[in-house]
Design a protein around this motif. Sequence first.
Motif, PDB file in Angstrom:
ATOM      1  N   PRO A 152       0.828  -1.203   0.000  1.00  0.00           N
ATOM      2  CA  PRO A 152       0.000   0.000   0.000  1.00  0.00           C
ATOM      3  C   PRO A 152       0.867   1.260   0.000  1.00  0.00           C
ATOM      4  CG  PRO A 152      -0.846  -1.578   1.569  1.00  0.00           C
ATOM      5  CD  PRO A 152       0.486  -2.102   1.109  1.00  0.00           C
ATOM      6  N   VAL A 153       0.476   2.229  -0.817  1.00  0.00           N
ATOM      7  CA  VAL A 153       1.158   3.517  -0.902  1.00  0.00           C
ATOM      8  C   VAL A 153       0.223   4.566  -0.312  1.00  0.00           C
ATOM      9  CG1 VAL A 153       2.094   5.264  -2.462  1.00  0.00           C
ATOM     10  CG2 VAL A 153       2.437   2.828  -2.959  1.00  0.00           C
ATOM     11  N   VAL A 154       0.724   5.322   0.653  1.00  0.00           N
ATOM     12  CA  VAL A 154      -0.085   6.331   1.334  1.00  0.00           C
ATOM     13  C   VAL A 154       0.412   7.709   0.934  1.00  0.00           C
ATOM     14  CG1 VAL A 154      -0.860   7.202   3.567  1.00  0.00           C
ATOM     15  CG2 VAL A 154      -0.409   4.767   3.267  1.00  0.00           C
ATOM     16  N   ARG A 155      -0.539   8.595   0.641  1.00  0.00           N
ATOM     17  CA  ARG A 155      -0.178   9.977   0.319  1.00  0.00           C
ATOM     18  C   ARG A 155      -1.275  10.891   0.831  1.00  0.00           C
ATOM     19  NH1 ARG A 155      -3.108  11.771  -4.085  1.00  0.00           N
ATOM     20  NH2 ARG A 155      -4.096  10.129  -5.290  1.00  0.00           N
ATOM     21  N   ASP A 156      -0.905  12.155   1.008  1.00  0.00           N
ATOM     22  CA  ASP A 156      -1.871  13.176   1.408  1.00  0.00           C
ATOM     23  C   ASP A 156      -2.171  14.044   0.201  1.00  0.00           C
ATOM     24  OD1 ASP A 156      -2.152  12.509   4.157  1.00  0.00           O
ATOM     25  OD2 ASP A 156      -0.162  13.345   4.517  1.00  0.00           O
ATOM     26  N   THR A 157      -3.452  14.328  -0.008  1.00  0.00           N
ATOM     27  CA  THR A 157      -3.860  15.182  -1.121  1.00  0.00           C
ATOM     28  C   THR A 157      -3.611  16.645  -0.744  1.00  0.00           C
ATOM     29  OG1 THR A 157      -6.127  15.384  -0.331  1.00  0.00           O
ATOM     30  CG2 THR A 157      -5.638  13.527  -1.820  1.00  0.00           C
ATOM     31  N   PRO A 158      -3.601  17.547  -1.727  1.00  0.00           N
ATOM     32  CA  PRO A 158      -3.388  18.969  -1.422  1.00  0.00           C
ATOM     33  C   PRO A 158      -4.403  19.551  -0.430  1.00  0.00           C
ATOM     34  CG  PRO A 158      -3.148  18.595  -3.763  1.00  0.00           C
ATOM     35  CD  PRO A 158      -3.638  17.303  -3.169  1.00  0.00           C
ATOM     36  N   ASN A 159      -5.620  18.982  -0.387  1.00  0.00           N
ATOM     37  CA  ASN A 159      -6.626  19.510   0.553  1.00  0.00           C
ATOM     38  C   ASN A 159      -6.582  18.810   1.913  1.00  0.00           C
ATOM     39  OD1 ASN A 159      -7.734  17.093  -0.155  1.00  0.00           O
ATOM     40  ND2 ASN A 159      -9.676  17.909  -0.889  1.00  0.00           N
ATOM     41  N   GLY A 160      -5.550  17.993   2.141  1.00  0.00           N
ATOM     42  CA  GLY A 160      -5.332  17.409   3.456  1.00  0.00           C
ATOM     43  C   GLY A 160      -5.944  16.048   3.698  1.00  0.00           C
ATOM     44  N   ASN A 161      -6.552  15.431   2.696  1.00  0.00           N
ATOM     45  CA  ASN A 161      -7.104  14.089   2.864  1.00  0.00           C
ATOM     46  C   ASN A 161      -6.023  13.053   2.610  1.00  0.00           C
ATOM     47  OD1 ASN A 161      -9.798  14.784   3.465  1.00  0.00           O
ATOM     48  ND2 ASN A 161     -10.201  15.130   1.302  1.00  0.00           N
ATOM     49  N   ARG A 162      -6.083  11.974   3.362  1.00  0.00           N
ATOM     50  CA  ARG A 162      -5.138  10.875   3.185  1.00  0.00           C
ATOM     51  C   ARG A 162      -5.765   9.822   2.284  1.00  0.00           C
ATOM     52  NH1 ARG A 162      -1.335   8.848   7.746  1.00  0.00           N
ATOM     53  NH2 ARG A 162      -0.524  10.809   7.021  1.00  0.00           N
ATOM     54  N   VAL A 163      -4.967   9.247   1.382  1.00  0.00           N
ATOM     55  CA  VAL A 163      -5.420   8.163   0.518  1.00  0.00           C
ATOM     56  C   VAL A 163      -4.356   7.073   0.506  1.00  0.00           C
ATOM     57  CG1 VAL A 163      -4.554   9.255  -1.599  1.00  0.00           C
ATOM     58  CG2 VAL A 163      -6.340   7.530  -1.764  1.00  0.00           C
ATOM     59  N   ALA A 164      -4.805   5.840   0.632  1.00  0.00           N
ATOM     60  CA  ALA A 164      -3.922   4.676   0.517  1.00  0.00           C
ATOM     61  C   ALA A 164      -4.388   3.885  -0.695  1.00  0.00           C
ATOM     62  CB  ALA A 164      -3.992   3.812   1.773  1.00  0.00           C
ATOM     63  N   SER A 165      -3.428   3.470  -1.523  1.00  0.00           N
ATOM     64  CA  SER A 165      -3.747   2.711  -2.733  1.00  0.00           C
ATOM     65  C   SER A 165      -2.907   1.449  -2.793  1.00  0.00           C
ATOM     66  CB  SER A 165      -3.475   3.553  -3.982  1.00  0.00           C
ATOM     67  OG  SER A 165      -4.259   4.714  -3.981  1.00  0.00           O
ATOM     68  N   PHE A 166      -3.524   0.393  -3.284  1.00  0.00           N
ATOM     69  CA  PHE A 166      -2.796  -0.855  -3.526  1.00  0.00           C
ATOM     70  C   PHE A 166      -3.479  -1.590  -4.667  1.00  0.00           C
ATOM     71  CE2 PHE A 166      -6.012  -1.841  -0.350  1.00  0.00           C
ATOM     72  CZ  PHE A 166      -6.542  -3.044  -0.770  1.00  0.00           C
ATOM     73  N   ARG A 167      -2.749  -2.530  -5.262  1.00  0.00           N
ATOM     74  CA  ARG A 167      -3.308  -3.350  -6.334  1.00  0.00           C
ATOM     75  C   ARG A 167      -3.749  -4.676  -5.743  1.00  0.00           C
ATOM     76  NH1 ARG A 167      -4.478  -2.235 -11.325  1.00  0.00           N
ATOM     77  NH2 ARG A 167      -3.290  -3.894 -12.262  1.00  0.00           N
ATOM     78  N   VAL A 168      -4.858  -5.171  -6.264  1.00  0.00           N
ATOM     79  CA  VAL A 168      -5.378  -6.459  -5.835  1.00  0.00           C
ATOM     80  C   VAL A 168      -5.570  -7.333  -7.068  1.00  0.00           C
ATOM     81  CG1 VAL A 168      -7.810  -5.743  -5.918  1.00  0.00           C
ATOM     82  CG2 VAL A 168      -7.144  -7.603  -4.412  1.00  0.00           C
ATOM     83  N   ALA A 169      -5.313  -8.627  -6.905  1.00  0.00           N
ATOM     84  CA  ALA A 169      -5.537  -9.593  -7.974  1.00  0.00           C
ATOM     85  C   ALA A 169      -6.499 -10.655  -7.468  1.00  0.00           C
ATOM     86  CB  ALA A 169      -4.226 -10.251  -8.397  1.00  0.00           C
ATOM     87  N   ALA A 170      -7.476 -10.971  -8.292  1.00  0.00           N
ATOM     88  CA  ALA A 170      -8.443 -12.018  -7.974  1.00  0.00           C
ATOM     89  C   ALA A 170      -8.417 -13.023  -9.112  1.00  0.00           C
ATOM     90  CB  ALA A 170      -9.838 -11.425  -7.821  1.00  0.00           C
ATOM     91  N   THR A 171      -8.281 -14.286  -8.768  1.00  0.00           N
ATOM     92  CA  THR A 171      -8.214 -15.344  -9.766  1.00  0.00           C
ATOM     93  C   THR A 171      -9.377 -16.299  -9.554  1.00  0.00           C
ATOM     94  OG1 THR A 171      -5.806 -15.201  -9.740  1.00  0.00           O
ATOM     95  CG2 THR A 171      -6.759 -17.161 -10.752  1.00  0.00           C
ATOM     96  N   SER A 172     -10.151 -16.507 -10.604  1.00  0.00           N
ATOM     97  CA  SER A 172     -11.238 -17.478 -10.493  1.00  0.00           C
ATOM     98  C   SER A 172     -10.644 -18.886 -10.520  1.00  0.00           C
ATOM     99  CB  SER A 172     -12.245 -17.288 -11.628  1.00  0.00           C
ATOM    100  OG  SER A 172     -11.644 -17.569 -12.868  1.00  0.00           O
ATOM    101  N   ALA A 188      -7.200  -4.823 -10.091  1.00  0.00           N
ATOM    102  CA  ALA A 188      -7.777  -3.504  -9.848  1.00  0.00           C
ATOM    103  C   ALA A 188      -6.897  -2.749  -8.860  1.00  0.00           C
ATOM    104  CB  ALA A 188      -9.193  -3.622  -9.295  1.00  0.00           C
ATOM    105  N   THR A 189      -6.942  -1.435  -8.972  1.00  0.00           N
ATOM    106  CA  THR A 189      -6.318  -0.574  -7.975  1.00  0.00           C
ATOM    107  C   THR A 189      -7.391  -0.214  -6.960  1.00  0.00           C
ATOM    108  OG1 THR A 189      -4.758   0.334  -9.575  1.00  0.00           O
ATOM    109  CG2 THR A 189      -5.168   1.644  -7.587  1.00  0.00           C
ATOM    110  N   VAL A 190      -7.092  -0.436  -5.686  1.00  0.00           N
ATOM    111  CA  VAL A 190      -8.037  -0.128  -4.620  1.00  0.00           C
ATOM    112  C   VAL A 190      -7.592   1.176  -3.961  1.00  0.00           C
ATOM    113  CG1 VAL A 190      -9.065  -0.924  -2.461  1.00  0.00           C
ATOM    114  CG2 VAL A 190      -8.466  -2.582  -4.244  1.00  0.00           C
TER     115      VAL A 190
END
Length: 135
Positions: free
Chosen positions: A16-36, A54-56
């Motif tokens: 997970p990569v965490v960053r703060d937006t210019p307006n002060g909100n925090r967002v964490a993003s990571f990639r997920v893989a699902a295999t049927s 998908a990127t979450v």
Amino acid sequence: MFETLVTVVGYVITEPVVRDTPNGNRVASFRVAATSRRFDRDAEEWVDGARFYATVNCWKRLADGVATALGKGDPVVATGRLRTREYERGGQWSTVVELEANAVGLDLARGAPPAEDVLRQRSVSDRGLVSLPSG
């Protein structure tokens, strides 16, 4: 506007990569893989099917929780709004699939939580649970 709400069950494939937006909100993003998976009756074994990536994106308090609790390789269940975004790079158009998560959790059906030792150290009463007498 109609939104596509989905639940994805899979594995975290990037830290997970965490960053703060210019307006002060925090967002964490990571990639997920699902295999049927499906059972091949001829071979009498389970085989992998199509993969979904998908990127979450997780915002505010959820971002804080994801940043402290998840890592690459963890089994997860994520639910939220599914969106696609198109962009152009070097004359090539690409489409990415993004999930704006409402909730993310470890999928305990796929393995023990990474903080297994920490959970063992917490007593039943610390979690607000009542232990039942045995027998």
